[in-house]
Design an enzyme around this catalytic site. Sequence first.
Site, PDB file in Angstrom:
ATOM      1  N   TYR A 118      -6.299  -1.187   2.684  1.00 36.55           N
ATOM      2  CA  TYR A 118      -4.893  -0.786   2.806  1.00 36.55           C
ATOM      3  C   TYR A 118      -4.610  -0.133   4.156  1.00 36.55           C
ATOM      4  O   TYR A 118      -3.503   0.330   4.392  1.00 36.55           O
ATOM      5  CB  TYR A 118      -4.508   0.151   1.662  1.00 36.55           C
ATOM      6  CG  TYR A 118      -4.633  -0.508   0.295  1.00 36.55           C
ATOM      7  CD1 TYR A 118      -3.640  -1.373  -0.161  1.00 36.55           C
ATOM      8  CD2 TYR A 118      -5.744  -0.288  -0.517  1.00 36.55           C
ATOM      9  CE1 TYR A 118      -3.758  -1.985  -1.394  1.00 36.55           C
ATOM     10  CE2 TYR A 118      -5.867  -0.904  -1.752  1.00 36.55           C
ATOM     11  CZ  TYR A 118      -4.863  -1.747  -2.194  1.00 36.55           C
ATOM     12  OH  TYR A 118      -4.971  -2.373  -3.414  1.00 36.55           O
ATOM     13  N   TYR A 495       1.795  -3.334  -6.690  1.00 33.69           N
ATOM     14  CA  TYR A 495       1.890  -1.936  -7.152  1.00 33.69           C
ATOM     15  C   TYR A 495       1.509  -0.966  -6.042  1.00 33.69           C
ATOM     16  O   TYR A 495       1.650   0.241  -6.183  1.00 33.69           O
ATOM     17  CB  TYR A 495       0.993  -1.721  -8.387  1.00 33.69           C
ATOM     18  CG  TYR A 495      -0.431  -1.307  -8.108  1.00 33.69           C
ATOM     19  CD1 TYR A 495      -1.405  -2.235  -7.756  1.00 33.69           C
ATOM     20  CD2 TYR A 495      -0.812   0.035  -8.196  1.00 33.69           C
ATOM     21  CE1 TYR A 495      -2.708  -1.845  -7.495  1.00 33.69           C
ATOM     22  CE2 TYR A 495      -2.122   0.426  -7.940  1.00 33.69           C
ATOM     23  CZ  TYR A 495      -3.064  -0.517  -7.584  1.00 33.69           C
ATOM     24  OH  TYR A 495      -4.362  -0.120  -7.322  1.00 33.69           O
ATOM     25  N   ARG A 496       1.090  -1.489  -4.889  1.00 36.28           N
ATOM     26  CA  ARG A 496       0.512  -0.670  -3.819  1.00 36.28           C
ATOM     27  C   ARG A 496       0.432  -1.599  -2.618  1.00 36.28           C
ATOM     28  O   ARG A 496       0.393  -2.813  -2.790  1.00 36.28           O
ATOM     29  CB  ARG A 496      -0.876  -0.278  -4.304  1.00 36.28           C
ATOM     30  CG  ARG A 496      -1.774   0.498  -3.433  1.00 36.28           C
ATOM     31  CD  ARG A 496      -3.032   0.780  -4.243  1.00 36.28           C
ATOM     32  NE  ARG A 496      -3.971   1.572  -3.481  1.00 36.28           N
ATOM     33  CZ  ARG A 496      -5.159   1.958  -3.944  1.00 36.28           C
ATOM     34  NH1 ARG A 496      -5.536   1.616  -5.142  1.00 36.28           N
ATOM     35  NH2 ARG A 496      -5.958   2.695  -3.202  1.00 36.28           N
TER      36      ARG A 496
HETATM   37  C1  LIG Z   1     -14.173  -3.349  -1.763  1.00 36.09           C
HETATM   38  C2  LIG Z   1     -13.171  -2.323  -2.127  1.00 36.09           C
HETATM   39  C3  LIG Z   1     -13.082  -1.883  -3.443  1.00 36.09           C
HETATM   40  C4  LIG Z   1     -12.112  -0.935  -3.796  1.00 36.09           C
HETATM   41  N1  LIG Z   1     -12.053  -0.521  -5.100  1.00 36.09           N
HETATM   42  C5  LIG Z   1     -11.081   0.289  -5.513  1.00 36.09           C
HETATM   43  C6  LIG Z   1     -10.968   0.643  -6.889  1.00 36.09           C
HETATM   44  O1  LIG Z   1     -11.792   0.280  -7.719  1.00 36.09           O
HETATM   45  N2  LIG Z   1      -9.915   1.415  -7.255  1.00 36.09           N
HETATM   46  C7  LIG Z   1      -9.014   1.862  -6.358  1.00 36.09           C
HETATM   47  O2  LIG Z   1      -8.086   2.559  -6.767  1.00 36.09           O
HETATM   48  N3  LIG Z   1      -9.113   1.571  -5.056  1.00 36.09           N
HETATM   49  C8  LIG Z   1     -10.115   0.801  -4.596  1.00 36.09           C
HETATM   50  N4  LIG Z   1     -10.217   0.481  -3.253  1.00 36.09           N
HETATM   51  C9  LIG Z   1      -9.208   0.988  -2.306  1.00 36.09           C
HETATM   52  C10 LIG Z   1      -9.495   2.363  -1.603  1.00 36.09           C
HETATM   53  O3  LIG Z   1     -10.661   2.302  -0.833  1.00 36.09           O
HETATM   54  C11 LIG Z   1      -9.562   3.524  -2.573  1.00 36.09           C
HETATM   55  O4  LIG Z   1      -8.384   3.580  -3.344  1.00 36.09           O
HETATM   56  C12 LIG Z   1      -9.788   4.908  -1.923  1.00 36.09           C
HETATM   57  O5  LIG Z   1      -9.925   5.872  -2.934  1.00 36.09           O
HETATM   58  C13 LIG Z   1      -8.654   5.370  -1.014  1.00 36.09           C
HETATM   59  O6  LIG Z   1      -9.214   6.157   0.006  1.00 36.09           O
HETATM   60  P1  LIG Z   1      -9.165   7.769   0.072  1.00 36.09           P
HETATM   61  O7  LIG Z   1      -9.517   8.307  -1.257  1.00 36.09           O
HETATM   62  O8  LIG Z   1      -9.982   8.146   1.248  1.00 36.09           O
HETATM   63  O9  LIG Z   1      -7.625   8.018   0.305  1.00 36.09           O
HETATM   64  P2  LIG Z   1      -6.893   8.451   1.659  1.00 36.09           P
HETATM   65  O10 LIG Z   1      -7.099   7.392   2.672  1.00 36.09           O
HETATM   66  O11 LIG Z   1      -7.261   9.823   2.000  1.00 36.09           O
HETATM   67  O12 LIG Z   1      -5.400   8.460   1.134  1.00 36.09           O
HETATM   68  C14 LIG Z   1      -4.691   7.295   0.829  1.00 36.09           C
HETATM   69  C15 LIG Z   1      -3.220   7.515   1.180  1.00 36.09           C
HETATM   70  O13 LIG Z   1      -2.656   8.464   0.278  1.00 36.09           O
HETATM   71  C16 LIG Z   1      -1.793   9.371   0.977  1.00 36.09           C
HETATM   72  N5  LIG Z   1      -2.388  10.718   0.902  1.00 36.09           N
HETATM   73  C17 LIG Z   1      -3.719  10.988   0.846  1.00 36.09           C
HETATM   74  N6  LIG Z   1      -3.914  12.300   0.704  1.00 36.09           N
HETATM   75  C18 LIG Z   1      -2.703  12.880   0.698  1.00 36.09           C
HETATM   76  C19 LIG Z   1      -2.282  14.221   0.546  1.00 36.09           C
HETATM   77  N7  LIG Z   1      -3.155  15.199   0.344  1.00 36.09           N
HETATM   78  N8  LIG Z   1      -0.943  14.483   0.557  1.00 36.09           N
HETATM   79  C20 LIG Z   1      -0.053  13.486   0.714  1.00 36.09           C
HETATM   80  N9  LIG Z   1      -0.403  12.183   0.835  1.00 36.09           N
HETATM   81  C21 LIG Z   1      -1.720  11.881   0.823  1.00 36.09           C
HETATM   82  C22 LIG Z   1      -1.703   8.865   2.392  1.00 36.09           C
HETATM   83  O14 LIG Z   1      -0.612   7.989   2.522  1.00 36.09           O
HETATM   84  C23 LIG Z   1      -2.989   8.103   2.571  1.00 36.09           C
HETATM   85  O15 LIG Z   1      -2.888   7.101   3.539  1.00 36.09           O
HETATM   86  C24 LIG Z   1     -11.202  -0.435  -2.835  1.00 36.09           C
HETATM   87  C25 LIG Z   1     -11.305  -0.874  -1.512  1.00 36.09           C
HETATM   88  C26 LIG Z   1     -12.274  -1.790  -1.156  1.00 36.09           C
HETATM   89  C27 LIG Z   1     -12.371  -2.271   0.251  1.00 36.09           C
END
Ligand SMILES: Cc1cc2nc3c(=O)[nH]c(=O)nc-3n(C[C@H](O)[C@H](O)[C@H](O)COP(=O)(O)OP(=O)(O)OC[C@H]3O[C@@H](n4cnc5c(N)ncnc54)[C@H](O)[C@@H]3O)c2cc1C
Length: 538
Positions: A118, A495-496
Site C-alpha cells: 500500500y 476496502y483499502r
Molecule cells: C505479503 C503481504 C502480506 C500482508 N498481509 C496482511 C494481512 O494479513 N493483513 C493485513 O491487514 N495486512 C497485510 N499486509 C499489509 C500491511 O503490510 C499490513 O497491514 C501492516 O500491518 C501495515 O503496516 P504498519 O503496521 O507498519 O502500518 P503503518 O505503515 O505504520 O500505518 C499504515 C497507515 O495507517 C495510518 N496510520 C498509522 N499509524 C497512525 C497513527 N498513529 N495515527 C494516525 N494514522 C496512522 C497512516 O496513514 C499509515 O500510512 C500484507 C502486506 C504484504 C506485502
Amino acid sequence: MSGGISRRELIAIGGAVAGVAAMTPLAHARMLPLDMDRDVFAAAVAELRAIVGEDWVFADEASTISYRKSEIPDLRGEHIPSGAVAPANVAQVQAILAVANRHGLPLWPVSTGHNMGYGMATPASSGQMILDLKRMNRILDFDADLGTILVEPGVTYQQIHDYIADNNLPYWLDVPTVGPIVSMIGNTLERGVGYTPYGDHFFMQCGMEVCLADGTLLKTGMGSIENGNTWQAFKWGYGPYLDGIFTQSNFGVVTKMGMWLMPRPPVYKPFVVRYANVEDIAAATDTVRPFRMNGLIPNGVLMMGALYQLAMFKRRTDIFDGAGAIPEDLIKVEAAQNGLGMWNVYFALYGTDEIIAAVEPILRAAFTASGGEVLTDAEMTGNPWFEHHKTLMRGGMSLEEIGLIRWWGPQGGAVAFAPVAPAKGDQTLAQSALATEIMNSHGFDYSPAYAVGGRELHHIIFLMFDKGDDDSSSRAEQCMAEMITRFGERGWAAYRSSVSTMDLVAQQYGAANREVNARIKQALDPNHIIAPGKQGIA
Ligand SMILES: Cc1cc2nc3c(=O)[nH]c(=O)nc-3n(C[C@H](O)[C@H](O)[C@H](O)COP(=O)(O)OP(=O)(O)OC[C@H]3O[C@@H](n4cnc5c(N)ncnc54)[C@H](O)[C@@H]3O)c2cc1C
C-alpha cells in the site's frame, strides 16, 4: 492517481525540476511540501529539532532513504516525503503539530511504516513529512483477567507476542501475515485482518487516545471518565461512537489504542481443504459462508489461490520463463507437485476435544460434498504452506509471505488491490474471471486470495511486477487503474488502497460521502496539516 505532478510545482532538493518527464531520474530525491519556500521549510526543521533533538529529524538526502522506500510503482515521483520527524512522547507530538500548523507543514503519521503493498511509509502526495511514531513503543497496560492491552503506536506484534510468552499469559494475539515487523495500531487503523477468531482487528479494538491537529487529546469510549476502569472493556461509551472516524482517515494522530486478546484455547486443530480446479472457488465459498455466519468456523478463513501460495516460496523463473502470464496448466502441475490445489481453504477449530469432535464431522461432510479434499495435520504436517497457515491461525509469527514481493526478482514490487464482495460463489467466479482477464492483458499473473469475514469477502490481489523495470512499473500502474475502475463499475469497491490510488477509490464511494469527510476534516484540521490526500480527503 493522487496528487498529479503536472498540477504542482514540486521542488526537488538539489536541483530544479521542470516537468513530469524530468521527474523520472529524480524519482528518489526528497521533495519539499507544495508551495513551501525553502527557508520556511528550514525554519520548521530547526523548530522540530528543538523539540525532538538533532538525531530524530531526518531532512537530508541520506537519512531519508528508508522513508522513500516503497514497493508500489511511482514513476512520476508522486509519493516522495520531504523528511521525517520521530517524537518520543505525546507532548512532543503536540509540539510538532503546533509547528506544522504555524508553517503549513503537512505531516504523514505512521506507526511502524511497513504498510506493504500500500506504499510503506510514503505519503499520498510528495512533500509531506513523515511523522514516525516508532519511538513511542511502550506496552502501557495488560489486564490479565480481561485479556486487554493498551499500546503505543510503535509497538509491534512481535513485541506483544514476546510479552505474552515472557509473562506466561493465557492469551493469543491475532496477527496479519507480516506480524513481526508491523504495528497493532497501524494495522488496525487500516482496518487490517488476521486469521484467528479475533481476525477483524477493528472489531476487537477498544478505546483510543487521539491527538487532534490543534493538540487536543481525545480519549474515546470510556477513556475520559474520571476514575474510570473500563476504557479497554467497553467499546461504545456514550453518545456518538467516534473511534471509526480515526481509522483510514486523516482526522487525528492516534497515540494509544486498546485491544482485546483471545483466551488461549485448550485444543486447536487446523485444516486445509484442497480444490483441484479454478472454478471450484464458487463451491468453496458457498460452503464456507454458512459456517462463518453460524460460527461453526470461528476464524477468518483464507481461500488461497495456487499462484499466491507458490509465490511465497518460489520465484517466477522457477516455474516459467516465457512471455505473457503463466499458463493455467503449468500452475496446476506445479501446485500438485507441492501438495497444493488450485484453491486451498484454511480454517481451524478451537476449544476442547469434545467441541471439536462434535463440529469436525459436520464440516468434513459439507466440504467433501462440495468437491473438496479435507486434510489436517495427519496428512499435511511438514508441507510448508500448511505449516505457514497453521502458524497464522493460532496467531504465530511469520514473514514468509513477503516472498511475493520478490516474484519478479530482487527488485520486485507489489501493489495490493482489495475489492469487497458478498460471500457468494457466483461473485468469486465473476471477480476471478475479471481480474484474470485484466491482469493477463497487461502481462501479469493473477495470484489471488480471498479472506472470508462472514457475509463478505475481501478479494486480495497482489499485483506483482518488476520495480527495476520502468515498462513493468508503467504497466502495473495502468493495470491497477483499470482494475479499480472496472471492478468499481460492477459495484466492487476496494476496502483499502495504496497511496497511489486513494482518490480514485474515494470517488467510487460517492459525492455525499466525500463532502461529509471534507466537512469533518475542515472542522478538526482547518490547516489540513495531517496527511492531506489520505483516503482521498484533502
Ligand atoms: C505479503 C503481504 C502480506 C500482508 N498481509 C496482511 C494481512 O494479513 N493483513 C493485513 O491487514 N495486512 C497485510 N499486509 C499489509 C500491511 O503490510 C499490513 O497491514 C501492516 O500491518 C501495515 O503496516 P504498519 O503496521 O507498519 O502500518 P503503518 O505503515 O505504520 O500505518 C499504515 C497507515 O495507517 C495510518 N496510520 C498509522 N499509524 C497512525 C497513527 N498513529 N495515527 C494516525 N494514522 C496512522 C497512516 O496513514 C499509515 O500510512 C500484507 C502486506 C504484504 C506485502
